[in-house]
Motif scaffolding. Structure first.
Motif, mmCIF file in Angstrom:
data_model
loop_
_atom_site.group_PDB
_atom_site.id
_atom_site.type_symbol
_atom_site.label_atom_id
_atom_site.label_comp_id
_atom_site.label_asym_id
_atom_site.label_seq_id
_atom_site.Cartn_x
_atom_site.Cartn_y
_atom_site.Cartn_z
ATOM 1 N N PRO A 68 6.080 13.466 9.416
ATOM 2 C CA PRO A 68 4.828 13.486 8.647
ATOM 3 C C PRO A 68 5.091 13.930 7.212
ATOM 4 O O PRO A 68 5.882 14.836 6.960
ATOM 5 N N TYR A 69 4.412 13.290 6.277
ATOM 6 C CA TYR A 69 4.526 13.684 4.881
ATOM 7 C C TYR A 69 3.689 14.940 4.625
ATOM 8 O O TYR A 69 2.708 15.202 5.313
ATOM 9 N N ALA A 70 4.078 15.685 3.601
ATOM 10 C CA ALA A 70 3.236 16.777 3.135
ATOM 11 C C ALA A 70 1.890 16.204 2.678
ATOM 12 O O ALA A 70 1.805 15.037 2.278
ATOM 13 N N ARG A 71 0.855 17.026 2.727
ATOM 14 C CA ARG A 71 -0.500 16.546 2.419
ATOM 15 C C ARG A 71 -0.589 15.858 1.055
ATOM 16 O O ARG A 71 -1.207 14.788 0.948
ATOM 17 N N PRO A 72 -0.009 16.411 -0.026
ATOM 18 C CA PRO A 72 -0.122 15.718 -1.318
ATOM 19 C C PRO A 72 0.506 14.325 -1.312
ATOM 20 O O PRO A 72 -0.020 13.405 -1.962
ATOM 21 N N VAL A 73 1.612 14.161 -0.604
ATOM 22 C CA VAL A 73 2.265 12.849 -0.537
ATOM 23 C C VAL A 73 1.415 11.881 0.273
ATOM 24 O O VAL A 73 1.191 10.727 -0.134
ATOM 25 N N ALA A 74 0.925 12.343 1.414
ATOM 26 C CA ALA A 74 0.070 11.493 2.243
ATOM 27 C C ALA A 74 -1.188 11.085 1.482
ATOM 28 O O ALA A 74 -1.623 9.926 1.554
ATOM 29 N N ASP A 75 -1.765 12.034 0.741
ATOM 30 C CA ASP A 75 -2.962 11.725 -0.040
ATOM 31 C C ASP A 75 -2.663 10.711 -1.141
ATOM 32 O O ASP A 75 -3.467 9.805 -1.408
ATOM 33 N N ALA A 76 -1.508 10.861 -1.795
ATOM 34 C CA ALA A 76 -1.142 9.939 -2.871
ATOM 35 C C ALA A 76 -0.932 8.526 -2.337
ATOM 36 O O ALA A 76 -1.326 7.541 -2.978
ATOM 37 N N LEU A 77 -0.320 8.409 -1.173
ATOM 38 C CA LEU A 77 -0.104 7.091 -0.580
ATOM 39 C C LEU A 77 -1.424 6.437 -0.180
ATOM 40 O O LEU A 77 -1.587 5.216 -0.291
ATOM 41 N N ARG A 81 0.817 -1.217 0.000
ATOM 42 C CA ARG A 81 0.000 0.000 0.000
ATOM 43 C C ARG A 81 0.849 1.263 0.000
ATOM 44 O O ARG A 81 0.387 2.330 -0.411
ATOM 45 N N GLU A 82 2.094 1.156 0.460
ATOM 46 C CA GLU A 82 2.944 2.344 0.615
ATOM 47 C C GLU A 82 3.660 2.698 -0.689
ATOM 48 O O GLU A 82 4.883 2.848 -0.736
ATOM 49 N N VAL A 83 2.906 2.813 -1.762
ATOM 50 C CA VAL A 83 3.439 3.163 -3.080
ATOM 51 C C VAL A 83 2.660 4.361 -3.618
ATOM 52 O O VAL A 83 1.426 4.376 -3.573
ATOM 53 N N CYS A 84 3.378 5.353 -4.120
ATOM 54 C CA CYS A 84 2.725 6.482 -4.777
ATOM 55 C C CYS A 84 3.537 6.879 -6.008
ATOM 56 O O CYS A 84 4.726 6.563 -6.109
ATOM 57 N N ARG A 85 2.878 7.548 -6.910
ATOM 58 C CA ARG A 85 3.530 7.975 -8.140
ATOM 59 C C ARG A 85 2.996 9.349 -8.528
ATOM 60 O O ARG A 85 1.785 9.575 -8.512
ATOM 61 N N PHE A 86 3.910 10.249 -8.863
ATOM 62 C CA PHE A 86 3.549 11.597 -9.261
ATOM 63 C C PHE A 86 3.878 11.813 -10.732
ATOM 64 O O PHE A 86 4.920 11.365 -11.217
ATOM 65 N N GLU A 87 2.995 12.497 -11.424
ATOM 66 C CA GLU A 87 3.230 12.871 -12.809
ATOM 67 C C GLU A 87 3.607 14.338 -12.876
ATOM 68 O O GLU A 87 2.904 15.197 -12.326
ATOM 69 N N VAL A 88 4.740 14.608 -13.520
ATOM 70 C CA VAL A 88 5.252 15.976 -13.638
ATOM 71 C C VAL A 88 4.864 16.468 -15.028
ATOM 72 O O VAL A 88 5.528 16.163 -16.019
ATOM 73 N N HIS A 89 3.776 17.197 -15.099
ATOM 74 C CA HIS A 89 3.223 17.597 -16.385
ATOM 75 C C HIS A 89 4.134 18.588 -17.114
ATOM 76 O O HIS A 89 4.707 19.494 -16.498
ATOM 77 N N SER A 90 4.297 18.345 -18.392
ATOM 78 C CA SER A 90 5.114 19.134 -19.323
ATOM 79 C C SER A 90 6.610 18.954 -19.096
ATOM 80 O O SER A 90 7.412 19.626 -19.740
ATOM 81 N N GLY A 144 -3.808 7.642 -6.803
ATOM 82 C CA GLY A 144 -2.548 7.778 -6.088
ATOM 83 C C GLY A 144 -1.325 7.477 -6.921
ATOM 84 O O GLY A 144 -0.198 7.670 -6.460
ATOM 85 N N LEU A 145 -1.557 7.015 -8.151
ATOM 86 C CA LEU A 145 -0.442 6.676 -9.035
ATOM 87 C C LEU A 145 -0.348 7.619 -10.229
ATOM 88 O O LEU A 145 0.565 7.504 -11.037
ATOM 89 N N ARG A 146 -1.310 8.540 -10.330
ATOM 90 C CA ARG A 146 -1.269 9.580 -11.368
ATOM 91 C C ARG A 146 -1.446 10.950 -10.733
ATOM 92 O O ARG A 146 -2.063 11.847 -11.288
ATOM 93 N N MET A 147 -0.881 11.103 -9.541
ATOM 94 C CA MET A 147 -1.015 12.354 -8.804
ATOM 95 C C MET A 147 -0.195 13.448 -9.498
ATOM 96 O O MET A 147 1.002 13.287 -9.708
#
Length: 266
Positions: A235-244, A198-207, A251-254
């Motif tokens: 504690p993680y920042a809110r976007p990271v915590a939300d993605a996880l 469950r402890e996996v997240c992925r962020f997309e860096v647009h452009s 949570g994998l296309r954040m």
């Protein structure tokens, strides 16, 4: 490659990434639990550069130089928490098929970090081919977290293993305009990994392209928040915590928001 005699060459850790400090090499057999200023090391970051699919040439200084600024940023941000960092120097520049040399070297580097610093948590931070090496070497018991930036993942062959990621905190970040490594492949890997961890997240860096240079500040802030959170139990920042916490695909296309980290202390 299997029939080619490979040069006898060993992997090694680069000098400690400690801005303004002089690195003192270890005496053989010494277990270094402190950095060069006597500060206790509580966690270690191992930075894994990119490389080539096939090559027995020596490591690429250019690839190492590309990941050095991120390693330095992580040390500066984590100095108060006792974070040390090293850039791993591979034996060979290439992945080299089934040899997977950078992954082997990454696993060796984790063991070397434990030998030097004792029983400390380790985070593997890789870019390009180093991202793939970080993900594959995560099975070492000392590894608590993995960051893969624009990971190089081949489109053919057997699926990448994910069982070694169980129990690890995993962050993948990929530019949507990457023309060197396919962001869809990193999504598919993250999707498979999320099924066993469950402890996996992925962020997309647009452009952003392969080097993520267009959004360097945000990528550095994201990586720093994740690495220090996982290594120092912050504690993680809110976007990271939300993605996880979010299920796939959310949570994998954040999306990595412009200005991420401006309000965070780094």
């Amino acid at each position: 490659m299997a029939s080619q005699a490979l040069p006898a060459r060993g992997a090694r850790l680069g000098r400690a990434v400690t801005p303004g400090r002089v690195h003192v090499p270890l005496v053989p057999g010494q277990r270094q639990r402190e950095d060069d200023d006597g500060a206790t090391v509580r966690a270690v970051v191992l930075a894994l550069p990119g490389g080539d699919p096939l090559s027995t040439r020596r490591r690429s200084p250019v690839a190492a130089a590309m990941i050095w600024p991120l390693a330095r940023h992580l040390v500066r941000a984590g100095a108060a928490g006792g974070v040390a960092a090293h850039v791993v120097h591979y034996r060979f520049r290439g992945w080299n098929g089934g040899h997977a040399h950078p992954a082997e070297d990454a696993e060796w580097a984790v063991g070397e970090a434990v030998r030097r610093y004792g029983d400390v948590p380790v985070c593997l931070v890789g870019m390009d081919m180093g991202g793939r090496a970080a993900l594959q070497a995560a099975g070492h018991p000392a590894v608590t977290s993995v960051v893969a930036l624009s990971p190089w993942l081949p489109a053919d062959g057997e699926p990448e293993p994910v069982k070694q990621l169980i129990g690890r905190h995993v962050l993948i970040a990929h530019g949507t305009d990457d023309e060197s490594t396919d962001p869809e492949l990193s999504y598919r890997l993250a999707e498979r990994a999320k099924k066993v961890n469950r402890e996996v997240c992925r962020f997309e860096v647009h452009s952003a392209g392969h080097t993520l240079h267009q959004h360097r500040a945000e990528v550095f802030a994201l990586t720093t928040d994740f690495v220090l959170g996982s290594l120092l139990d912050r504690p993680y920042a809110r976007p990271v915590a939300d993605a996880l916490a979010a299920p796939p695909p959310l949570g994998l296309r954040m999306p990595l928001a412009a200005g991420f980290g401006r309000s965070l202390r780094s």
